[in-house]
Design a protein around this motif. Structure first.
Motif, PDB file in Angstrom:
ATOM      1  N   PRO A 140      -2.906   5.466  -0.458  1.00  0.00           N
ATOM      2  CA  PRO A 140      -2.981   6.908  -0.741  1.00  0.00           C
ATOM      3  C   PRO A 140      -3.621   7.718   0.363  1.00  0.00           C
ATOM      4  O   PRO A 140      -3.462   8.936   0.404  1.00  0.00           O
ATOM      5  N   PHE A 141      -4.377   7.074   1.299  1.00  0.00           N
ATOM      6  CA  PHE A 141      -5.056   7.817   2.352  1.00  0.00           C
ATOM      7  C   PHE A 141      -4.329   7.729   3.687  1.00  0.00           C
ATOM      8  O   PHE A 141      -4.791   8.296   4.676  1.00  0.00           O
ATOM      9  N   GLY A 142      -3.214   7.025   3.757  1.00  0.00           N
ATOM     10  CA  GLY A 142      -2.462   6.897   4.995  1.00  0.00           C
ATOM     11  C   GLY A 142      -1.580   8.097   5.252  1.00  0.00           C
ATOM     12  O   GLY A 142      -1.256   8.874   4.339  1.00  0.00           O
ATOM     13  N   SER A 143      -1.182   8.254   6.500  1.00  0.00           N
ATOM     14  CA  SER A 143      -0.354   9.407   6.864  1.00  0.00           C
ATOM     15  C   SER A 143       1.027   9.343   6.233  1.00  0.00           C
ATOM     16  O   SER A 143       1.600  10.371   5.887  1.00  0.00           O
ATOM     17  N   ASP A 144       1.577   8.119   6.065  1.00  0.00           N
ATOM     18  CA  ASP A 144       2.905   7.990   5.474  1.00  0.00           C
ATOM     19  C   ASP A 144       2.873   7.404   4.071  1.00  0.00           C
ATOM     20  O   ASP A 144       3.920   7.238   3.444  1.00  0.00           O
ATOM     21  N   GLY A 145       1.689   7.066   3.554  1.00  0.00           N
ATOM     22  CA  GLY A 145       1.575   6.541   2.203  1.00  0.00           C
ATOM     23  C   GLY A 145       2.112   5.144   2.030  1.00  0.00           C
ATOM     24  O   GLY A 145       2.272   4.676   0.907  1.00  0.00           O
TER      25      GLY A 145
END
Length: 589
Positions: A454-459
Motif C-alpha cells: 500500500p505504500f509503494g509507488s505502483d502498489g
C-alpha cells in the motif's frame, strides 16, 4: 568489466602521470574555491551555494601517493567555455545558473526543455586535457544504472564542447547542509553509513570508484534515501586517480561517518564547513565517542576501522576495513540500531464541563472547594403523596412478576405447540449449532494469495511470483524488491501477502517459512468485511514473530476471510541488499 575499470577507476591515466604526496581529498579541506565559495564540493546544490557569485579560480590540494592528480602542463591552464544563462545545448538543455567554475570546467543547473525537468550539466572544452577521461568516466557510470547514485543522463562531444548531463534532485539535501545544524541522530548516522557503503560496494564490483566522496556528494532525499553523485565523473574532472581505489573510498566513508557522529572533520584542517580536529588533538585521531558524549560506541569503532590511511589505526583489536565490501559486512555485524520512538504530544489537562444554564447549584463556597461544583439534590415528593406513589409502584411490580411466573410454569407443564421438538420430545431451543471456538489444527484452504504494497509507488511487489507460496515446493518463493536497509530503506513500513480463504473461516494460527530471519506480523480483516481490503487500516494485528520458520498464533480462534502476512524487517542477502523471501504459508483452524 576490465574496460569499465579502465574507463572509470583509472580515468586520469589517459591524461597525465602521478602527482605529489599529501593527504587524499577526504583527508583535508579543499583549498579550491568554486565561484567564490570555499570548502564546498563542486557539485553542491545551487540552494547550498547561493553565495557563489564571483568568478574566481582555485586549485586542488595534491593527494597522497595512492591518489594522484593529472599534472597540468606548465602553460596557462585551460579556461572554462564562456557561456551564459539561456544558452542551449543540443537545442534541448537550457543553462540556468552556473554553480561552479574551476580548473577549466564549469557546472550548471539547467532545464531539459524536452522532458521539462531540472538537470545538472558539467561543461569543458573539447581540447581540455581531461575531456576524453571525463567522457569515458561518464559513460561508464551511466552503464551502472544503480538508483543509489545520481544518474548520468547524457555524455556528449559537440563541436568544441564536451558536456555531461546528470540528474538534479531539488528535494534532496546534501550532507554538508545536514551537518550545519548539528551531528546526526544515531539511527540516521547508521542509515547513512550502511546505505553509502552498500552502494559503493556495488559500484566497485562493477569496476567503478568515486575517489572524491565528500559531504557535498552525499544527498538525503525527503524519503530518507541517501544518494551519491559524481561517481567516477568528479574524479575525472579533476584528474584524480588512485592506486588503491577501494581503500580510498572506504576511508572517505569512514570520514563521512566520523563527521556525522561528531560534526567535525576527522583530520586537523577545517573542511566542508566543519571544524577540524587540530584544536582538540593536534595530529592524532581519537574515536568519535571521545570527542562528543552520547556517541554510539559501535558506530564510533566502525568509523575508526574505516579510517585506516595516514596513520589512523583501528580501535581495540578489530581488523581495519579496507574495502566497502568489508565495511558492509562490519555494519551488518553490529547489533540492531532501532529508530527513535516518535514523540507524542501530552494531552491537554482535563477541564470540568460547564453546567447548563438554569441547573440547580449549591450555595457558593470558597474558590476550589468541593461544594462549589456539586449540584443540589432534587427535591423529594411531599408527605403522603410520596408514600402512596411508592406503594403503588411496588404493588404493580409484584403483580407483573407473579403473572410472568404463572405463564412460564403453565408453558412448561403443557408444552408450547410452536416450539419444535425432536423425536424424544426434547426442545431444540439452545441446541442450534454454535461457531467452533477451540483450535482444531486442521489446514484451511487458501483460495487466493495476492501481493500487498500500500505504500509503494505502483502498489505492487512482484505479484507474478505470489503463487510460489502455495505450491508446496520449498525451492520456490515469492520475494520482495531489494532495499538498502532491513527497514525497507525508510521508504515504507512494510509489504506483505493477502490470503483469501474464500469464505468466513475459523483461524487459530498461520505458519510461514522464510529464507533468512524475517520479522512478520499476522493481521486479519474483521469478520463482517465484504471485500478484500485495499489499505492497511482494513486489517487488525493479531500477533507477531521473527525467524525463518514462524507460527503466528491468535490468543483465541478468530473468524475471518482475509489474512495479511505483513513483513516488517528484512534479512541481509548474499548480494549485500535486504529483501524478504517467503517459500511457503499455511493457515490452520
Amino acid at each position: 568489466m576490465a574496460e569499465r575499470s579502465t574507463a572509470a577507476v583509472d580515468v586520469a591515466d589517459k591524461s597525465g602521470g602521478a602527482g605529489g604526496k599529501n593527504k587524499p581529498p577526504t583527508a583535508q579541506a579543499d583549498k579550491a574555491t568554486a565561484d567564490g565559495a570555499t570548502a564546498h564540493d563542486s557539485d553542491d546544490n545551487a540552494a547550498a551555494d547561493t553565495s557563489r557569485t564571483a568568478d574566481t579560480k582555485g586549485s586542488e590540494t595534491q593527494p597522497t601517493d595512492s591518489v594522484s592528480p593529472t599534472p597540468q602542463p606548465p602553460s596557462q591552464p585551460p579556461q572554462p567555455p564562456e557561456l551564459h544563462s539561456g544558452h542551449k545545448l543540443a537545442k534541448r538543455y537550457r543553462l540556468e545558473e552556473c554553480v561552479t567554475r574551476l580548473d577549466g570546467f564549469s557546472s550548471w543547473r539547467a532545464v531539459d526543455e524536452k522532458l521539462r525537468r531540472a538537470v545538472g550539466v558539467h561543461l569543458l572544452a573539447a581540447d581540455h586535457p581531461r575531456a576524453r577521461s571525463v567522457l569515458a568516466a561518464a559513460r561508464s557510470a551511466a552503464l551502472l544504472g544503480d538508483p543509489r547514485f545520481v544518474q548520468v543522463l547524457d555524455a556528449v562531444e559537440e563541436n568544441d564542447l564536451v558536456y555531461v548531463v546528470h540528474e538534479w534532485l531539488p528535494d534532496a539535501t546534501s550532507l554538508t547542509t545536514l551537518l550545519s545544524s548539528g551531528p546526526l541522530e544515531t539511527h540516521e548516522a547508521y542509515q547513512l553509513v550502511s546505505q553509502v557503503a552498500q552502494a559503493m560496494a556495488a559500484a566497485h564490483r562493477e569496476g567503478l570508484a568515486h575517489l572524491r566522496l565528500t559531504p557535498g556528494c552525499v544527498l538525503r532525499t525527503t524519503a530518507g534515501q541517501y544518494r551519491i553523485r559524481g561517481l567516477a565523473v568528479n574524479a575525472a574532472l579533476r584528474g584524480i586517480t588512485s592506486d588503491h581505489p577501494q581503500r580510498t573510498d572506504t576511508e572517505a566513508i569512514g570520514a563521512l561517518l566520523y563527521a556525522a557522529l561528531t560534526q567535525r572533520w576527522p583530520y586537523s584542517e577545517d573542511a566542508y564547513g566543519l571544524s577540524g580536529m587540530a584544536d582538540l588533538t593536534g595530529d592524532s585521531l581519537v574515536p568519535p565517542d571521545q570527542v562528543r558524549a552520547g556517541v554510539h560506541r559501535g558506530l564510533s569503532e566502525l568509523a575508526m576501522r574505516a579510517l585506516v590511511n595516514n596513520g589512523a589505526t583501528a580501535s581495540r583489536q578489530e581488523q581495519p576495513c579496507t574495502t566497502p565490501e568489508e565495511l558492509t559486512k562490519a555494519i551488518a555485524a553490529l547489533p540492531r540500531i532501532r529508530p527513535p520512538e516518535p514523540d507524542f504530544a501530552a494531552p491537554p489537562p482535563y477541564q470540568r464541563p460547564a453546567f447548563r444554564q438554569g441547573a440547580a447549584r449549591t450555595p457558593a463556597g470558597p474558590a476550589g472547594s468541593p461544594t462549589a461544583a456539586v449540584p443540589a439534590a432534587p427535591p423529594t415528593l411531599p408527605g403522603r403523596t410520596g408514600k402512596f406513589l411508592k406503594w403503588s409502584v411496588s404493588a404493580l411490580l409484584i403483580a407483573a412478576l407473579g403473572l410472568g411466573s404463572w405463564q412460564l410454569a403453565d408453558t412448561l407443564m403443557k408444552g408450547d405447540p410452536t416450539t419444535p421438538t425432536d423425536g424424544a420430545g426434547q426442545s431444540q431451543i439452545g441446541q442450534q449449532k454454535q461457531p467452533q471456538t477451540a483450535p482444531t489444527g486442521k489446514p484451511v484452504d487458501i483460495s487466493l494469495a495476492k501481493d500487498f504494497d500500500p505504500f509503494g509507488s505502483d502498489g505492487s511487489e512482484n505479484g507474478d511470483e505470489v503463487t510460489a507460496v502455495l505450491d508446496g515446493d520449498a525451492s520456490t518463493f515469492w520475494q520482495t524488491s531489494y532495499y538498502r536497509s532491513a527497514r525497507f530503506g525508510n521508504l515504507k513500513d512494510g509489504v506483505g501477502l493477502i490470503l483469501d480463504l474464500g469464505k468466513l473461516q475459523q483461524v487459530s494460527s498461520v505458519k510461514i517459512d522464510f529464507m533468512g530471519s524475517t520479522s512478520v506480523d499476522f493481521l486479519a480483516a474483521p469478520k463482517d468485511t465484504t471485500g478484500m481490503p485495499t489499505s492497511l487500516n482494513g486489517f487488525s494485528k493479531v500477533s507477531s514473530a521473527s525467524g525463518t520458520k514462524v507460527e503466528l498464533k491468535a490468543q483465541k480462534p478468530i473468524r475471518t476471510q482475509y489474512i495479511l502476512v505483513w513483513l516488517t524487517e528484512l534479512p541481509l542477502t548474499e548480494e549485500g541488499n535486504y529483501r524478504g523471501r517467503v517459500t511457503g504459508v499455511e493457515v490452520l483452524s
